[in-house]
Structure formats: structure tokens, C-alpha cells
Scaffold this motif. Structure first.
Motif, PDB file in Angstrom:
ATOM      1  N   PHE A 158      -8.336  13.777  49.166  1.00  0.00           N
ATOM      2  CA  PHE A 158      -8.284  12.856  50.293  1.00  0.00           C
ATOM      3  C   PHE A 158      -9.211  11.673  50.036  1.00  0.00           C
ATOM      4  N   PHE A 159      -8.933  10.578  50.694  1.00  0.00           N
ATOM      5  CA  PHE A 159      -9.866   9.458  50.638  1.00  0.00           C
ATOM      6  C   PHE A 159      -9.918   8.758  51.981  1.00  0.00           C
ATOM      7  N   GLY A 160     -11.109   8.286  52.296  1.00  0.00           N
ATOM      8  CA  GLY A 160     -11.352   7.478  53.488  1.00  0.00           C
ATOM      9  C   GLY A 160     -12.451   6.524  53.122  1.00  0.00           C
ATOM     10  N   THR A 161     -13.621   6.682  53.725  1.00  0.00           N
ATOM     11  CA  THR A 161     -14.780   5.907  53.279  1.00  0.00           C
ATOM     12  C   THR A 161     -15.198   6.367  51.887  1.00  0.00           C
ATOM     13  N   GLU A 162     -15.039   7.648  51.615  1.00  0.00           N
ATOM     14  CA  GLU A 162     -15.333   8.229  50.301  1.00  0.00           C
ATOM     15  C   GLU A 162     -14.157   9.087  49.857  1.00  0.00           C
ATOM     16  N   PHE A 163     -14.211   9.529  48.592  1.00  0.00           N
ATOM     17  CA  PHE A 163     -13.189  10.420  48.039  1.00  0.00           C
ATOM     18  C   PHE A 163     -13.632  11.865  48.246  1.00  0.00           C
ATOM     19  N   LYS A 164     -12.666  12.728  48.574  1.00  0.00           N
ATOM     20  CA  LYS A 164     -12.962  14.146  48.797  1.00  0.00           C
ATOM     21  C   LYS A 164     -11.916  14.996  48.105  1.00  0.00           C
ATOM     22  N   PRO A 165     -12.277  15.709  47.020  1.00  0.00           N
ATOM     23  CA  PRO A 165     -11.311  16.612  46.379  1.00  0.00           C
ATOM     24  C   PRO A 165     -10.870  17.687  47.356  1.00  0.00           C
ATOM     25  N   ALA A 166      -9.585  18.066  47.268  1.00  0.00           N
ATOM     26  CA  ALA A 166      -9.056  19.056  48.212  1.00  0.00           C
ATOM     27  C   ALA A 166      -8.548  20.308  47.517  1.00  0.00           C
ATOM     28  N   VAL A 167      -7.759  20.135  46.454  1.00  0.00           N
ATOM     29  CA  VAL A 167      -7.155  21.269  45.761  1.00  0.00           C
ATOM     30  C   VAL A 167      -7.347  21.075  44.265  1.00  0.00           C
ATOM     31  N   ASP A 168      -7.905  22.077  43.593  1.00  0.00           N
ATOM     32  CA  ASP A 168      -8.053  22.015  42.138  1.00  0.00           C
ATOM     33  C   ASP A 168      -6.685  22.155  41.480  1.00  0.00           C
ATOM     34  N   TRP A 169      -6.622  21.847  40.194  1.00  0.00           N
ATOM     35  CA  TRP A 169      -5.357  21.973  39.467  1.00  0.00           C
ATOM     36  C   TRP A 169      -4.854  23.411  39.551  1.00  0.00           C
ATOM     37  N   ALA A 209      -9.704  13.070  37.841  1.00  0.00           N
ATOM     38  CA  ALA A 209      -9.068  14.390  37.840  1.00  0.00           C
ATOM     39  C   ALA A 209      -7.904  14.428  36.846  1.00  0.00           C
ATOM     40  N   LEU A 210      -7.122  13.370  36.792  1.00  0.00           N
ATOM     41  CA  LEU A 210      -5.993  13.319  35.857  1.00  0.00           C
ATOM     42  C   LEU A 210      -6.479  13.273  34.411  1.00  0.00           C
ATOM     43  N   ALA A 211      -7.536  12.522  34.163  1.00  0.00           N
ATOM     44  CA  ALA A 211      -8.057  12.427  32.793  1.00  0.00           C
ATOM     45  C   ALA A 211      -8.532  13.784  32.302  1.00  0.00           C
ATOM     46  N   ALA A 212      -9.224  14.518  33.158  1.00  0.00           N
ATOM     47  CA  ALA A 212      -9.705  15.845  32.762  1.00  0.00           C
ATOM     48  C   ALA A 212      -8.540  16.796  32.498  1.00  0.00           C
ATOM     49  N   GLN A 213      -7.513  16.739  33.326  1.00  0.00           N
ATOM     50  CA  GLN A 213      -6.357  17.616  33.150  1.00  0.00           C
ATOM     51  C   GLN A 213      -5.579  17.249  31.895  1.00  0.00           C
ATOM     52  N   HIS A 214      -5.444  15.949  31.612  1.00  0.00           N
ATOM     53  CA  HIS A 214      -4.695  15.539  30.427  1.00  0.00           C
ATOM     54  C   HIS A 214      -5.400  15.956  29.153  1.00  0.00           C
TER      55      HIS A 214
END
Length: 990
Positions: A158-169, A209-214
């Protein structure tokens, strides 16, 4: 893998992605050349992505120039799914990747700003019912059907004022899909508002997150980015401009410069991530109109903002990058329609028109068709004589899949036999949007044994096959199978020929690699155009990519690396450098590498438009333009690039070389050269500016604090305010008594005078006490009394603020020239002592003074005056202040006057800063008769001048109207003299 199953799964995947809001992209290593292009041939910037190894993405517009391909433009009945040329290419990128790579990573970036939530935005909330949660949850259920070797992984944030991870890969399987869908749906519903809309924070979090997964799996990657409004950082236009320029990589808002680089979106395109931006435009704010227009240039690299073309990063993207797509919806249901469209397009569907009556033709060669409708009462009639019953929402026919998400129904029909071919009829009684898509069910499989040697004739082979596993009949289609090559330097794709296919689907193309073919070669095989033979119904192009290493014959030297990446060029005085290694022929002979244009690369693309100012230097020892490479040895050639014009850019160039054998035969080759340039910030200027801005910000904040205190500060006056003035004395024991034995506790309303009702005031004058004032500071407000000339004033209240903040006022307080007071006048009481009385000998007895008491009338309390006066007279702590002032003033008088002369400023009346001096004051050792007692004074109201205290009528006790006091007796001459003192008077009201 069955095409229908695959298409359904990805359809749902994207439908969910839209609801959550994310951007879709392919992994960097998975980027490949695309085959989609602009209708005009070479003007579009459509790129596709490959799923083969680390093959780079291809510019579809350039490929279109080589193949003559056209752009897919999907348009729904309402126009919600219309895609730009670049957007169509991005869909082709995703479609190609999921058809060829065994890994698909999807990241959902979900806007959680307050405008989506009804508890924040009320009736203007854009998705108060969390439709985005339902669409995403439903998509996860169908991801499990992808199967057959393609592993789907998803993550969300999620993102608003800041980014918040919600679900790991998390991998999506048939066994876990239901539980994951429920958990993700609930996570979205449980996520409260995150405040403002910080695009940069969200994109950065998803990109990481995408860079780490790739790095972990090298798969295809998709980033689906949903937002419902414009970039907004704390309603700060300057912050918004800086963030927008940094995301774009260009100065699109002139009030700020972008940070180093070409922007996050350009980085994602270059790394093979296809971004699908989704704007949910519900209850749009007119003030956000310009900001939201920037989404297209951010996502697609180019777009119009208020009628002006704006570009972000490299535009059009080079052939080694992929594209992005922007879609827009005006309500959550339309959002589901948009992503259903994207899903079928990604899976190979091509939009077809309905007949006026809802009919459509399904020809031989169509493997599947999809109908989308928003009418829940739809029905679909099969061809006459087919034996297939009419299809409705409750149908359970084999090969028919019916799914409803977000108010959109998707009907997938597998054309598994000739019975399904013919004329179909869709009926929608309620009307609304309806769309039709046809699928060819074809795929291209390049031969893995393909190999090429530079300068040697070779053959490229492959097979056309079906995705359904059914028998192939190429006679059902009209097509052209074009093979193109995409240079690694990012330049335009080039057609190398049209392959010939046999009835069983195998094809071949003879090709002899020549100039520019050395090293890595990216090939694209594409069926384009493709249509059914019977009715000429257009079908989506089918393409595949292959990366080959073109070998060098053993009698030629080699150049490594085949593509040279220089270091980053920093500023106008830096340099980008790299090294080429020239190796002798493998057969043991000598050779040479020639540079027809010198060791000077030719600029292919520099978004900063600095082609004429580039300078290249090298340590190569050229003889007739060549570097000799002795047998069995290697020679290094250092290359450096400089440019006096600094810019944030990504530069591609090519260096032509000719590999020369010992017999003099030559083999031309091109070495791609790539590097980045940055325009570093002037550290000193930046730091100075930062310091100035910080100081300015602090000063503004402090000023605002002071201003707020100034505006709100004041002495509270109010209604029913009474004031009394009494002749009094104060003894060394701290006792405050009425002069000549008067009982102060016996005071009554007759001894007080009503004061004129005033609002809160910042300054006022009391006839006895002097000036009463408020002095606002940064963090608090001081309230104080400034004694009248020739007198000192004392109160029981403590000064507010630290000693440092009190400054000179601390000394004035000690001398009695200033006295602290409360902010509410009804709480104030004070003693006023003349300078001469203050300095009388302690042996003379109590010090004469004037006691001033304020209070608010309380008619309900019959003892109010006695209680007030007892509170005053029982306070014995005031003597400490009087005693201290006596000492300080006495010392100053002795030192400044030298005995009997005029006193210095230390005992002058009023403000210490005034130059007025008091009259001569006798020494404490020789008091005069006038200092032995203070005569009572006539009652008088607060005034800025000395009043004559005229008589006035009495007021009713406890009444509301003001009633000046009636003096009981004339005041003796305060100047002294020899007249006898009068009898002890009653306390007088003032």
C-alpha cells in the motif's frame, strides 16, 4: 497449457491488479524484442518483452518499421479500455512474456490515500465499498489455474504518505488460492487510510520488491499501479514539483530540478518492467487535473499535459526497453471492465465488432472466444444446428467458463469442435457495454539448435504450433512469418527475411550473418498480419524471441565484451571509461582489429541532445587504423568519454570494428557502447541553500509562533470587574494592613468601583499601578506592570520564562520597576510604594503603600469582599520582594547620588530605559517627616493620566452597572508638610 485456462487466469490477475492498483512489468532479464508497432510504421514507441533468459526488450515501433506490422487498438463500447499505441505494445510485452517464461511475478501497488475511504472523504470517497478488494481476491483464486509449468507469484503493498508492504512474495497454487484470496481481500479491507498520495514512496517500494524477486528467479514481472488521484505531498506545491520531476527524470515542472538519473519509470522500462498505470477517476478534483495528466508521460514515456507534449526519461524508449500502459476508469465497475479487457488482450485476444443485432462469426482457426458484458440477463445463442443449448449465467456446458467480478461478466467459450464454428448471437436486454475477443491459439517455437557463425551461411528454424494441443491446420489462416533482428545498441530493429512454413508448421529462413551481427543477436519471429481465411477476421499477432551468440570463425580475432558498458560519467569534468580486450584468432594465427572511424563510437541515442559535444579518447596504438594482435596474445584498448555539458541521461553508442584475419579477409562487427551520465549537485551551493532554507524555515516557524502568541495574547477584562484602592502599610514581618489601623477585611462593595467593560486588551493603564501590558514571546506571553514614575510596584506573582529570556527585565523586577501579573485582571492585586517611602529607615516602622485590588463581583457570595481581602492580607511573601528592592535601590542611590544628590537611573521611576530621573531622595539615615506615613488618597478609576477623583453617585450593591466610588474624605497632601494627620479613615473604594 490450455490457452483458455491461461487466458482466464491472467485476466483475473489483471482484474485484481486493477482493483488494488499496481503497475505491471516484466523482469529485466526477461525483456525481449516485441513485434507490435505503430500504425504509422516507425513513429510509435511500442516495445515488447521476451521471457528467454536475459534477452533485452525490443522497440516495437522500430520492429514495425521492419515488418510493416500494425498496432492493436482495443476499444470498448464505452471507450474505457482504449489503449494508446504505446499501451498496446505494453500489452504485447506482457502477453509474450507469460507465453514463454516459466515464472510470472506480479506486484500490486495499492493506493491507500484518504480519498478512497468513506470515513475520511465521506460521500466523495472513490471506492467506499472496497470493490478493489473483491476483484483482487477473485483473481488469486484463478491464478492457480495457470499451471503447466508457469509458476505465478504475487506480492502487494500500500502507499499513502509512506509505502507499506502488505504481502510478501507468495506462490499461487490451486490448493492455496482460496485462502490467499480471502486473506488478501481482508488485508485490503483492514487497511486504514495512509494519508496523502506519495507516488514516489509507493513506486520505490514496489521497485525494490520486484528487483529482489527478479534476482531470485529471473522471471517475468508485472507492476500494476492503481491510484485515484494526483501526487500530493502534504499539500506542498514545491514538494510535489520536486517529486514529480524526479519520477519523470525531466523538468516537467519548472519550479524544481529532477534528481540524478532519468526517473524511476525509465529505470523500470529499461529493466523490462511493464508498468500498467490505472487511474480511478471518481469525483475528480479540478485542482488535480494537471497532476493526473502527468500519469501518461510517466507510465508511457510521452503524453500530453494541457495540450503540450511532455516526455519522461528516454522517449521514445530505446529498443532495449519495454513499454507501459495507462488506463482510466470513472467508477469501480468500469475499473473491473478495463482490466477484464487487459486480461483478454494479454492472453492473445483480439477485439472484434458485433453485428447490429448482436451477432458475430466464429471461423475455423479460432480456438477460443470471449464475451464481456455488464448485463446480468445476457444470453448467448449457438450456431443453428450445432446442438449447443443457449448459454446463460447459469449454464454449465463443457468448455464454457462464466465468471462475474465487479459487475462484469466474462463468458469464455472453448471452440473445441466444428459445432462451435458459425454464427453466434448475443442478447443483452438491459444493454450496456459488450465486447468480443477472438483467439488464434497459435504459438511460435524457435528451434533451440539454431546457431550462426559470422560470415557463414546458416539457417534459422522453428515451428508454428497450437497452444491447445489440437491439430494444426495452417490453411485456416492468412499470415506472414517475419524474422527480424534487434541490435543490442538499442537502434531500430531490422527485418532479415520472411520464413516459409510447411503444412505441419515447421519453417526455415536462410541467413548469413554479416556486418553488425557479431556477438549477441536478438531475433524476433512474428506472425503478422494474421487473420482467419474464411471471413478475414483479424487475429492478434503471435511472436516469439530468441537470443543467439553469433560465433566468430577461428581465423579471426575476437573483441570482448561484445557489448561495452562504460562507467558512469559524473558532471562536466568527469569521464566514463571502459576496456576492450582484443584476442588473437583461436587457430593460432595473428590478426588485427581495425577501427574504420577511429576508436570513436557513434552516438545512437542521448536524450540530453549533446551529440556534437561528445569527446572520446583511447590508448589504442593504431597503424593504418588497426591494432595488431600477435598470435596467442591479447591487447587491451581503453576507451573514455567526456562531455562539457552535464546532464542526467542514458547514452547508447556503437563502435564499428573490422576483424581482420592473417590472410587479410575482414569481418565487420559493431560493438554497442552504453553508459549513464549524471549532473551532480554543487555540494557547496546545495549545502548553503539547504542551510538557508532550514534557517528560513525555522525563522518562519518562530515568527508564526510569535504571531500566534501576539494575536491570542491579552489581558482578560470582562464583565462585573471591580477595583479598590486602599492606603496600606507593609511590615518587615510581611503583614499588609490598612493605614492607621484600618481593617481591610471589612471592605465592602462601597470600597470598590465598577470598571468599564472591555474586551481582552493588550495594554491598559491603572491610575495607581501604572501601565499593564502583555508581552508575547515565542513560546509564552509575559504579563507585567510597569511602575509609574517615582514609585515601585510589587505583586505576589512569579515571572514566567527562563532567566535568559527575562533578560534585563529580571533586574527591573528586583528594583520594583516591573512586576509580573496574571493574564486575568480579576486575579490581580499589587502594592505601590513611592521611592522615598521605600528608602526610609527600617526604624521608621512599616512602609506606607497603596494597595490595589481587583476582583469580579459575585452577588451570590455575601462574604466575597472579606474573602478577597483576607487572601491579600494573609500573603506574607511580598515583603521579600520589597526588602530586596530596598537593598538594591538603596545601594544604587548611595553609589549614584553620593549622599544627598539626585539619584541615578537605578531608582528612576517608570521604565528603566527612560532618561527621566526621580527627585532627590533622602538617605535612609535621615528620613523626612513626609515618609513616616502615607495619607489616604481619593478613589479613582484606571487612567493613563493622574485624575482629580471627582465624586460620583453610589451603585447598588452587587449590581451590574458601573458606579464610581464616592470619596468619604479629602486626601491629605501627599507631599507632606507639617499639618496634623487626620483620624484613621475607612478603606476607600476605587
Amino acid at each position: 497449457m490450455g490457452e483458455l485456462v491461461m487466458r482466464r487466469v491472467v485476466t483475473v490477475l489483471l482484474a485484481a491488479a486493477v482493483a488494488v492498483g499496481a503497475s505491471v512489468g516484466l523482469g529485466a532479464a526477461a525483456a525481449v524484442p516485441a513485434a507490435t508497432a505503430s500504425a504509422s510504421g516507425a513513429t510509435g514507441s511500442a516495445n515488447a518483452a521476451s521471457a528467454i533468459g536475459d534477452t533485452a526488450a525490443t522497440n516495437a515501433a522500430a520492429l514495425a518499421s521492419a515488418t510493416g506490422s500494425t498496432v492493436l487498438a482495443a476499444t470498448s463500447g464505452s471507450g474505457t479500455s482504449s489503449l494508446s499505441t504505446t499501451g498496446s505494445a505494453a500489452i504485447d510485452d506482457v502477453r509474450r512474456c507469460i507465453a514463454t517464461n516459466s515464472q510470472l511475478d506480479v506486484y500490486y501497488l495499492i493506493d491507500a490515500s484518504g480519498s478512497l475511504y468513506s470515513d475520511v472523504s465521506g460521500s466523495t470517497a472513490t471506492d467506499p465499498d472496497f470493490v478493489r478488494a473483491d476483484i483482487l481476491g477473485n483473481s488469486l483464486k484463478q491464478l492457480a489455474n495457470l499451471g503447466n509449468g508457469v509458476q505465478v507469484n504475487y506480492s502487494a503493498g500500500f502507499f499513502g504518505t509512506e509505502f507499506k508492504p502488505a504481502v510478501d512474495w507468495t506462490p499461487v497454487t490451486a490448493d492455496t488460492a482460496d485462502a490467499q484470496a480471502t486473506a488478501l481481500n481482508q488485508a485490503i479491507r483492514n487497511q486504514p487510510s495512509l494519508g496523502y498520495t506519495n507516488w514516489g514512496a509507493g513506486i520505490a517500494g514496489a521497485q525494490a520488491a520486484l528487483a529482489a524477486q527478479h534476482a531470485a528467479n529471473g522471471g517475468c514481472q508485472m507492476l500494476v499501479w492503481l491510484t485515484d488521484g494526483a501526487l500530493n505531498l502534504h499539500d506542498d506545491d514545491a514538494q510535489n514539483a520536486a517529486a514529480l520531476n524526479t519520477l519523470c527524470g525531466n523538468t516537467v515542472d519548472g519550479s524544481s530540478e529532477p534528481a540524478d538519473g532519468l526517473g524511476a519509470f525509465n529505470d523500470m522500462r529499461a529493466s523490462g518492467i511493464v508498468v500498467v498505470g490505472v487511474l480511478l477517476s471518481v469525483n475528480p478534483d479540478p485542482a488535480d487535473a494537471t497532476q493526473t495528466q502527468y500519469m501518461r508521460p510517466l507510465v508511457e514515456s510521452s503524453g500530453e499535459v494541457n495540450g503540450t507534449t511532455v516526455t519522461c526519461g528516454q522517449s521514445p524508449p530505446p529498443s532495449t526497453s519495454v513499454n507501459g500502459a495507462l488506463v482510466q476508469a470513472t467508477d469501480p465497475t468500469q475499473l473491473a471492465t478495463v482490466f477484464a479487457n487487459l486480461g483478454v488482450l494479454i492472453n492473445g485476444g483480439y477485439p472484434q465488432p458485433f453485428d447490429a443485432d448482436g451477432g458475430f462469426q466464429v471461423d475455423p482457426g479460432v480456438s477460443t472466444f470471449t464475451v464481456l458484458t455488464v448485463d446480468p440477463a445476457w444470453s448467448l445463442a449457438a450456431p443453428a444446428g450445432s446442438g449447443i443449448p443457449n448459454l446463460t449465467a447459469s449454464s454449465t456446458e463443457p468448455g464454457v467458463k462464466i465468471t462475474t467480478t465487479g459487475g462484469v461478466t466474462e463468458i469464455d467459450v472453448d471452440v473445441s469442435s466444428a459445432a462451435y464454428q458459425g454464427h453466434w448471437m448475443l442478447t443483452t436486454p438491459a444493454g450496456g457495454d459488450r465486447e468480443l475477443y477472438l483467439y488464434s491459439g497459435l504459438k511460435i517455437v524457435p528451434d533451440t539448435s539454431n546457431a550462426l557463425i559470422a560470415g557463414v551461411a546458416g539457417t534459422l528454424k522453428g515451428t508454428i504450433a497450437t497452444t491447445t494441443g489440437r491439430a494444426l491446420d495452417l490453411s485456416n489462416y492468412t499470415y506472414s512469418l517475419v524474422v527480424s533482428k534487434v541490435p543490442a545498441d538499442g537502434s531500430s530493429a531490422q527485418k532479415i527475411g520472411t520464413a516459409t512454413a510447411t503444412a505441419d508448421g515447421s519453417f526455415s529462413l536462410d541467413y548469413t550473418p554479416g556486418a553488425d551481427d557479431g556477438g549477441t543477436m536478438n531475433l524476433v519471429y512474428e506472425l503478422n498480419p494474421l487473420a482467419t481465411a474464411k471471413s478475414n477476421s483479424t487475429l492478434a499477432s503471435v511472436s516469439a524471441s530468441q537470443q543467439l551468440q553469433v560465433a566468430i570463425p577461428a581465423n579471426f580475432p575476437t573483441v570482448t565484451p561484445s557489448s561495452l558498458a562504460l562507467s558512469t560519467l559524473m558532471g562536466s569534468k568527469g569521464k566514463a571509461s571502459g576496456t576492450l580486450t582484443l584476442t588473437a584468432p583461436a587457430d593460432g594465427s595473428a590478426g588485427s582489429v581495425c577501427f574504420p572511424n577511429g576508436v570513436t563510437p557513434q552516438i545512437v541515442n542521448d536524450p540530453a541532445d549533446r551529440s556534437s559535444s561528445w569527446q572520446f579518447t583511447s590508448n589504442a596504438q593504431l597503424a593504418n587504423g588497426c591494432v595488431a594482435v600477435p598470435a596467442g596474445q591479447s591487447v587491451t584498448v581503453d576507451l573514455a568519454a567526456t562531455n562539457p555539458v552535464a546532464a542526467n541521461s542514458s547514452v547508447t553508442a556503437k563502435l564499428p570494428v573490422v576483424l581482420t584475419a592473417a590472410d587479410g579477409s575482414g569481418l565487420p562487427e559493431t560493438v554497442p557502447v552504453t553508459f549513464s551520465t549524471t549532473r551532480p549537485v554543487n555540494a557547496a551551493a546545495f549545502n548553503l541553500t539547504a542551510v538557508i532554507l532550514i534557517v528560513l524555515g525555522l525563522l518562519i516557524a518562530l515568527f508564526m509562533l510569535w504571531l500566534m502568541n501576539f494575536v491570542t495574547a491579552g489581558i482578560a477584562h470582562g464583565r462585573q470587574l471591580l477595583r479598590g484602592s486602599f492606603p496600606a502599610t507593609i511590615s518587615q514581618q510581611g503583614n499588609i494592613e490598612g493605614a492607621r489601623g484600618t481593617d481591610l477585611s471589612a471592605a465592602s462593595l462601597d470600597d470598590f468601583a465598577y470598571q468599564r467593560q472591555l474586551d481582552t486588551v493588550k495594554r491598559m493603564t491603572d491610575a495607581d499601578l501604572g501601565a499593564l501590558r502583555s508581552k508575547p514571546g515565542l513560546f509564552n506571553t509575559r504579563y507585567e506592570i510597569e511602575a509609574p514614575a517615582g514609585s515601585r510596584v510589587f505583586t505576589p506573582f512569579a515571572a514566567t520564562g527562563s532567566a535568559r529570556r527575562l533578560g534585563r527585565s529580571r533586574g527591573d523586577i528586583e528594583r520594583g520597576m516591573i512586576a509580573p501579573m496574571p493574564d486575568q485582571l480579576n486575579k490581580l492585586w499589587a502594592l505601590v510604594i513611592r521611592d522615598a517611602d521605600l528608602l526610609q529607615s527600617p526604624a521608621a516602622g512599616p512602609i506606607p503603600a497603596t494597595l490595589v485590588v481587583y476582583k469580579r463581583n459575585d452577588p451570590r457570595n455575601h462574604d466575597q469582599f472579606m474573602e478577597r481581602m483576607l487572601d491579600v492580607t494573609r500573603d506574607t511573601k511580598l515583603w521579600a520582594k520589597v526588602s530586596r528592592a530596598r537593598v538594591v535601590v538603596g545601594e544604587q542611590a548611595s553609589g549614584g547620588a553620593g549622599g544627598t544628590g539626585s539619584t541615578g537611573s537605578g531608582i528612576s521611576g517608570g521604565n528603566s530605559s527612560t532618561s527621566t530621573r526621580s527627585p532627590a531622595i533622602p538617605s535612609p539615615a535621615a528620613p523626612t517627616a513626609s515618609t513616616s506615613a502615607t495619607a489616604p488618597t481619593a478613589a479613582r478609576p484606571p487612567s493613563s493620566s493622574e485624575p482629580s477623583a471627582p465624586p460620583a453617585p453610589s451603585a447598588p450593591r452587587g449590581g451590574d452597572q458601573a458606579a464610581p466610588a464616592v470619596p468619604r474624605a479629602s486626601s491629605p497632601d501627599g507631599a507632606g508638610g507639617n499639618q496634623p494627620p487626620p483620624p484613621p479613615p475607612r478603606p476607600r473604594r476605587q
